[in-house]
Motif scaffolding. Structure first.
Motif, mmCIF file in Angstrom:
data_model
loop_
_atom_site.group_PDB
_atom_site.id
_atom_site.type_symbol
_atom_site.label_atom_id
_atom_site.label_comp_id
_atom_site.label_asym_id
_atom_site.label_seq_id
_atom_site.Cartn_x
_atom_site.Cartn_y
_atom_site.Cartn_z
ATOM 1 N N PRO A 80 82.403 53.380 40.361
ATOM 2 C CA PRO A 80 82.866 53.371 38.971
ATOM 3 C C PRO A 80 82.712 52.012 38.284
ATOM 4 N N ALA A 81 82.601 50.949 39.078
ATOM 5 C CA ALA A 81 82.436 49.602 38.516
ATOM 6 C C ALA A 81 80.976 49.175 38.460
ATOM 7 N N GLY A 82 80.070 50.106 38.722
ATOM 8 C CA GLY A 82 78.651 49.790 38.684
ATOM 9 C C GLY A 82 77.971 49.848 40.024
ATOM 10 N N GLY A 83 78.758 49.953 41.092
ATOM 11 C CA GLY A 83 78.200 50.066 42.429
ATOM 12 C C GLY A 83 77.611 48.766 42.944
ATOM 13 N N VAL A 84 76.895 48.877 44.050
ATOM 14 C CA VAL A 84 76.255 47.704 44.652
ATOM 15 C C VAL A 84 74.994 47.450 43.839
ATOM 16 N N SER A 85 75.182 46.680 42.769
ATOM 17 C CA SER A 85 74.168 46.533 41.732
ATOM 18 C C SER A 85 74.035 45.077 41.319
#
Length: 298
Positions: A80-85
């Motif tokens: 939900p926070a953008g993932g491993v990105s």
């Protein structure tokens, strides 16, 4: 004054879950800052499974900075926070009113380790982060570690397994990361000794000693799960494996079934003191180490 309140003066709790959530919180971010100021604390760190908490920290500092509590935030790389990105990390590092994230964490719930512990289905397990026993880290972790090193912020290994944490710390060190925090409450003494020997700090949290471990809680989706409890003697032994010089104590409070963060932290410090740690060790583990790691006052 309740016993142990003096232990909070100058303390740093880097693990406060006061941010909005899908389960009930017992206070808001602004409440947490006011409570910390009333207790004489030096700083608090905001944790959020759903977004980069540096934005909340920036707003809290803008509105309540005059109270004297330093508030910082960061990114847990949950989906939900953008993932491993890489992009999510870049945004987090610059997000705020002049200062961005002070930490970037591997996932806390979307890891293979936790998915298996929670007996999730095969598709969910397969979607979660796993660090291989050998070979390169999965993309984009190498690029993310480079960003963390370049910005000199804390790399938190999240809730991976013990062997995965050792590999993550080794990779972070190789990338030039100098600030590393490893949540160690569920590891064995050998793993704790290994990560601290590499220069990381070991984190131990009140949550895992508390009654909250008996309650099925919803953290990232509609499923509610419990987490194994850790006894005080077990945690004390792990702290001794790390040594007070490499240990950071935190509350991990904010969920409604626990007391507010300053009360949970007070109870935790009294429990750790009862396990044989003197006031100098408590001060180092509850204030000095976290202040240095997260650049409080810098």
């Amino acid at each position: 004054m309740r016993p142990g309140m003096e232990l909070l003066v100058g303390a740093v709790d880097n693990h406060v879950h006061a941010c909005p959530h899908i389960n009930a919180r017992n206070l808001t971010v602004l409440d947490a800052v006011r409570d910390a100021a009333a207790a004489g604390m030096r700083a608090i760190g905001l944790m959020d499974n759903f977004c980069n908490s540096a934005g909340y920290a920036a707003l809290a500092m803008r509105e309540l900075g005059h109270l004297g509590v330093e508030v910082f935030g960061g990114l847990i790389m949950e989906p939900p926070a953008g993932g491993v990105s890489t992009e999510a990390v870049r945004v987090a590092l610059g997000y705020g009113y002049g200062e961005g994230a002070r930490f970037v964490s591997l996932p806390t719930h979307h890891t293979r380790n936790i998915a298996l512990m929670e007996r999730r289905g095969p598709a969910y397990v397969e979607s979660c982060l796993a660090i291989p026993d050998s070979g390169p880290l999965p993309d984009p972790l190498p690029e993310i570690l480079d960003l963390i090193a370049a910005h000199d912020v804390v790399f938190n290994t999240g809730h991976v397994s013990g062997p995965e944490a050792v590999r993550a710390v080794e990779a972070a060190k190789a990338a030039g990361v100098t600030r590393i925090l490893v949540p160690c409450s569920h590891y064995d003494a050998a793993t704790v000794a290994a990560v601290t020997a590499l220069g990381a700090c070991a984190e131990f949290s009140f949550f895992f000693l508390s009654h909250a471990t008996q309650v099925g809680l919803t953290h990232v989706d509609s499923e509610a799960h419990t987490v194994p409890a850790v006894s005080l003697p077990e945690m004390a032994a792990l702290i001794r494996a790390a040594g007070p010089e490499r240990t950071i104590l935190s509350g991990d409070c904010g969920v409604a079934v626990l007391p507010p963060p300053i009360e949970g932290f007070r109870e935790f410090l009294l429990m750790i003191a009862s396990a044989g740690f003197d006031r100098d060790a408590l001060r180092r583990m509850s204030a000095d180490n976290a202040a240095a790691l997260f650049r409080v006052g810098a």
